[in-house]
Motif scaffolding. Sequence first.
Motif, mmCIF file in Angstrom:
data_model
loop_
_atom_site.group_PDB
_atom_site.id
_atom_site.type_symbol
_atom_site.label_atom_id
_atom_site.label_comp_id
_atom_site.label_asym_id
_atom_site.label_seq_id
_atom_site.Cartn_x
_atom_site.Cartn_y
_atom_site.Cartn_z
ATOM 1 N N ILE A 179 -9.332 -1.575 -9.777
ATOM 2 C CA ILE A 179 -7.282 -3.007 -11.053
ATOM 3 C C ILE A 179 -8.331 -3.631 -11.712
ATOM 4 O O ILE A 179 -7.225 -4.304 -12.644
ATOM 5 N N SER A 212 1.527 -9.993 -4.657
ATOM 6 C CA SER A 212 0.599 -10.242 -4.737
ATOM 7 C C SER A 212 -0.321 -8.633 -6.168
ATOM 8 O O SER A 212 -0.076 -7.300 -5.919
ATOM 9 N N PHE A 235 1.068 2.403 -9.296
ATOM 10 C CA PHE A 235 1.008 3.595 -9.889
ATOM 11 C C PHE A 235 2.492 3.471 -9.821
ATOM 12 O O PHE A 235 2.877 5.017 -10.284
ATOM 13 N N LEU A 266 -2.542 -7.116 -5.977
ATOM 14 C CA LEU A 266 -4.110 -6.592 -5.043
ATOM 15 C C LEU A 266 -2.712 -5.973 -4.685
ATOM 16 O O LEU A 266 -4.041 -4.801 -3.942
ATOM 17 N N ALA A 267 -1.608 -5.867 -4.578
ATOM 18 C CA ALA A 267 -1.193 -4.439 -3.963
ATOM 19 C C ALA A 267 -1.235 -3.278 -4.796
ATOM 20 O O ALA A 267 -0.904 -3.000 -6.051
ATOM 21 N N PRO A 268 -1.598 -1.774 -4.339
ATOM 22 C CA PRO A 268 -1.845 -0.798 -5.139
ATOM 23 C C PRO A 268 -1.345 -0.431 -5.768
ATOM 24 O O PRO A 268 -1.194 0.200 -6.820
ATOM 25 N N ARG A 288 0.627 -1.517 0.169
ATOM 26 C CA ARG A 288 0.058 0.251 0.359
ATOM 27 C C ARG A 288 1.128 0.755 -0.038
ATOM 28 O O ARG A 288 0.902 1.759 0.643
ATOM 29 N N VAL A 345 1.656 3.490 -2.085
ATOM 30 C CA VAL A 345 1.077 4.236 -2.711
ATOM 31 C C VAL A 345 1.653 6.087 -2.505
ATOM 32 O O VAL A 345 2.668 6.102 -3.888
ATOM 33 N N LEU A 402 -9.125 2.144 -5.385
ATOM 34 C CA LEU A 402 -8.959 2.577 -7.252
ATOM 35 C C LEU A 402 -9.490 1.519 -7.215
ATOM 36 O O LEU A 402 -9.633 0.420 -7.350
#
Lengths: 326, 326
Positions: B325, B45, B53, B47-49, B18, B20, B323
């Motif tokens: 994805i 993962s 970025f 799913l890591a925001p 996370r 970001v 966000l």
Amino acid sequence: MNKSADGAINVLILSAGRRVELVKLFKETRDALKISGDVVAVDISKLAPALYFADKYEIVPRITSPDYVDSVISVCKKHGIKLVIPTIDTELPVLAAAKNRIEKETGAIVNISSPECVDICNDKTKSALFFKENGFGVPYTYTDVELDEKKYSLPLFVKPRDGSSSIDAFKAETVSQLEFFRSYVKNPIVQECVEGTEYTVDAFIDFDGDIVSIVPRIRLAVRGGEILKGQIDMNKEIISDVEKLIKALKPVGHITIQGFKEKDGKMRYIEVNPRFGGGAPMSIRAGANSCEWLYRIAMQEKINPEQVKVDDKAVFVRFDDSLRIE
Amino acid sequence: MNKSADGAINVLILSAGRRVELVKLFKETRDALKISGDVVAVDISKLAPALYFADKYEIVPRITSPDYVDSVISVCKKHGIKLVIPTIDTELPVLAAAKNRIEKETGAIVNISSPECVDICNDKTKSALFFKENGFGVPYTYTDVELDEKKYSLPLFVKPRDGSSSIDAFKAETVSQLEFFRSYVKNPIVQECVEGTEYTVDAFIDFDGDIVSIVPRIRLAVRGGEILKGQIDMNKEIISDVEKLIKALKPVGHITIQGFKEKDGKMRYIEVNPRFGGGAPMSIRAGANSCEWLYRIAMQEKINPEQVKVDDKAVFVRFDDSLRIE
């Protein structure tokens, strides 16, 4: 008509705190609908980030202050507010009780359920009883007598009846852990542990009681009770079950329902929050735009649920950002 | 020279998760310095925001996998990485041990302290002993014998020696709470409760061991161990004390130090994280731009600490964003 003379629809977000996304979504929706009006945010603290994303903000007293409702009415009058949006559990009983007065004195619509509905939702023991008595799935909830007489099977889950954000929520794996947490957690509810897939369901009910949208989201990752990663899952059985639950509980406006889909495919409900939850922006961005429904209600339009299109299987991830305010 | 043939400086953020803000700050700094190069993020993962970025991303095995270091080396080679930035505690010992190999095989610089320093920082009992033996303030740390013989005064604080994010950290107000938490928390450290003003200090030490910046931040609000609201406080006494602490501990790169300033004005140190902490963007945005120092080090420039200007008293607030994805 609830539109002001100039047609503006000004929205008030109460206890705005960290609801930056919600403030941004109201502004985006307003612009998309080509409506004029301000999004006004209030909080007790100037350090609430959401204030700085609103068009205007005000500092108000604590919810527990005897002046709270007066201050909300005063902000509504000052800014010509047409819609009042609560965001935290502790203000729901206050607003439910004051709804008629606020609406009468200001002409605004308050997005709040009845005092009876809020009372059931704000107490996890009452919620569990409501789910059970109305035939909805619920984790088995133990009485003090059953616990004192050790008539249970471990593990169990212990949490405060009026808690939120997973604060003081503990899994008890042993008898001594259970005994300790029963005395450590203030006013606890003790339930069987449910282990299925964790869901949040966002729903919107208009102020005539008609359901506009029901959007189940899988909670793929959670931190401190707040969703970090979620996926829309328009599961027909969950939607149908939640529809029945809404008809029994009779909430209005945006609500979020927490539960687990167990291996038998049935939902076990943990709680209902009759307000926008922290993860609500996921359902809104997927197409169930409660901000739009609220603007339309304020314009005395009726929303047609058949026109609501939700992007099934959409995946959302959440992250922190920061803002310099001084 | 560490610049590649085309002059690009490619940065690798490990366990991006996370982070970001950190990814965005590296990109912003690169652009402000008019450097070319990619910010590459990796995680276990999708799913890591933070992945979304970065300029490029890769999925890698878990840190506990025997292939982890090989996968880092492989990503470094594939993307011509010049700087490797770890972000979570569990990868620090692995990287400290592999630093020489990674640097030799890839030509990248790894922002990691020595194995000895990491070993002290990753174990709260070793950290407390280090602070005490070197004359720095530390909450009184009880031995098992003292606790067994009830030679203490309540309340006490119980937490895992290798914990993070306030997980399983409890205040014990009674003897029975203390006894319970000592057995409930795995591998616990028991300390007196400190009640002063909570500080995080961000510091940057270049790879020659010279201190570039020291920025104390007051933690105005915290959730789950992560800062929500912070204010820069360039307190000279804290800065001078932290300078001595750094000279004793000998970390390098960006580090964050946690502690409390007690009523007597002295610091009591809780822990040192020899990596970018979650709130590091506050100090970076206030002027102590560790991302810039790292780019300059990669360009073989020496940073002059006297040119570092920090905005004292700046206030930052953090909030969630989301966000889509998929």
